[in-house]
Scaffold this motif. Sequence first.
Motif, short mmCIF file in Angstrom:
data_model
loop_
_atom_site.label_atom_id
_atom_site.label_comp_id
_atom_site.label_asym_id
_atom_site.label_seq_id
_atom_site.Cartn_x
_atom_site.Cartn_y
_atom_site.Cartn_z
N LYS A 116 15.98 -38.86 -17.82
CA LYS A 116 16.61 -39.81 -16.91
C LYS A 116 17.12 -39.18 -15.60
N LEU A 117 16.49 -38.11 -15.17
CA LEU A 117 16.77 -37.61 -13.82
C LEU A 117 16.01 -38.50 -12.85
N GLY A 118 16.61 -38.83 -11.74
CA GLY A 118 15.99 -39.73 -10.78
C GLY A 118 14.79 -39.13 -10.09
N ASP A 119 13.93 -40.01 -9.57
CA ASP A 119 12.73 -39.56 -8.85
C ASP A 119 13.09 -38.69 -7.66
N GLU A 120 14.20 -39.01 -6.98
CA GLU A 120 14.59 -38.22 -5.81
C GLU A 120 14.95 -36.79 -6.20
N VAL A 121 15.60 -36.64 -7.35
CA VAL A 121 15.98 -35.30 -7.82
C VAL A 121 14.72 -34.50 -8.15
N ILE A 122 13.80 -35.12 -8.88
CA ILE A 122 12.56 -34.44 -9.26
C ILE A 122 11.76 -34.06 -8.01
N ALA A 123 11.68 -34.98 -7.04
CA ALA A 123 10.93 -34.70 -5.81
C ALA A 123 11.55 -33.54 -5.04
N ALA A 124 12.88 -33.49 -5.00
CA ALA A 124 13.56 -32.40 -4.29
C ALA A 124 13.29 -31.07 -4.98
N LEU A 125 13.33 -31.05 -6.30
CA LEU A 125 13.05 -29.82 -7.03
C LEU A 125 11.61 -29.36 -6.79
N GLU A 126 10.68 -30.31 -6.79
CA GLU A 126 9.28 -29.95 -6.57
C GLU A 126 9.06 -29.39 -5.16
N LYS A 127 9.73 -29.98 -4.19
CA LYS A 127 9.57 -29.51 -2.81
C LYS A 127 10.00 -28.06 -2.68
N VAL A 128 11.09 -27.70 -3.36
CA VAL A 128 11.60 -26.34 -3.29
C VAL A 128 10.73 -25.38 -4.10
N THR A 129 10.37 -25.80 -5.31
CA THR A 129 9.71 -24.86 -6.23
C THR A 129 8.22 -24.70 -5.95
N LEU A 130 7.51 -25.77 -5.63
CA LEU A 130 6.06 -25.69 -5.51
C LEU A 130 5.61 -25.07 -4.19
#
Length: 227
Positions: A116-130
């Motif tokens: 239940k982490l929000g899409d915005e949180v997941i997108a922010a993590l992906e932007k930094v990590t990928l």
Amino acid sequence: MSDRAKRRGRFITFEGGEGVGKSTQIRLLEARLRDAGLDVVVTREPGGSQRAEAIRAYILGGGARELGPMAEALLFSAARIDHIDSLIRPALQAGKWVLCDRFADSTRAYQGANGKLGDEVIAALEKVTLAGVRPDLTLVLDMPPAIGLRRAAARREAGAPADRFESEGLGFHARLRKAFHQIANAEPERCVIVNADRTAPEVEADIFRIIDERLGDTVRRLPALAR
């Protein structure tokens, strides 16, 4: 094959719930690609580098469970950064084919949709990590969760406990399956759902057909693969 084609690496990720046979299919594909003379790197997440493997042991051992899905997602992201920097990106730049057992979609499914982490949180993590590193193709191996969990239990050594995620209830794994379907349906140009509730050779043949179709000339120029 042209020098340009030789230099261009391909990144294929395998996703899905517990016990769907990702490791088996990666080994089978690796053998096919090596037979064709390609340089292949097989890796996994969490893990794939020394520091990432240490994080893997902590997470799957249940160390982060009480910290919640956000903490788990951050740990997975830290492991992924090291994995990309030390192994994935250099291999792709060297023209190698990288086959990875899980990648960012697992964070989306396990800690995102299921945690239940929000899409915005997941997108922010992906932007930094990928940092621009994304799969050319993602194969989502799919089967009913109850069957996958039985397979996962059967492969464990006698007396070995289930890991952090295998120990979750059937409802968790049903939601996980739904999350992977949603990811695949949202990105059909990258993702393909593969029926994994079949024999290994049947799944292997389907996977190679998909790779042949999706990765085009890179594969069709290699006669040894068309078998």
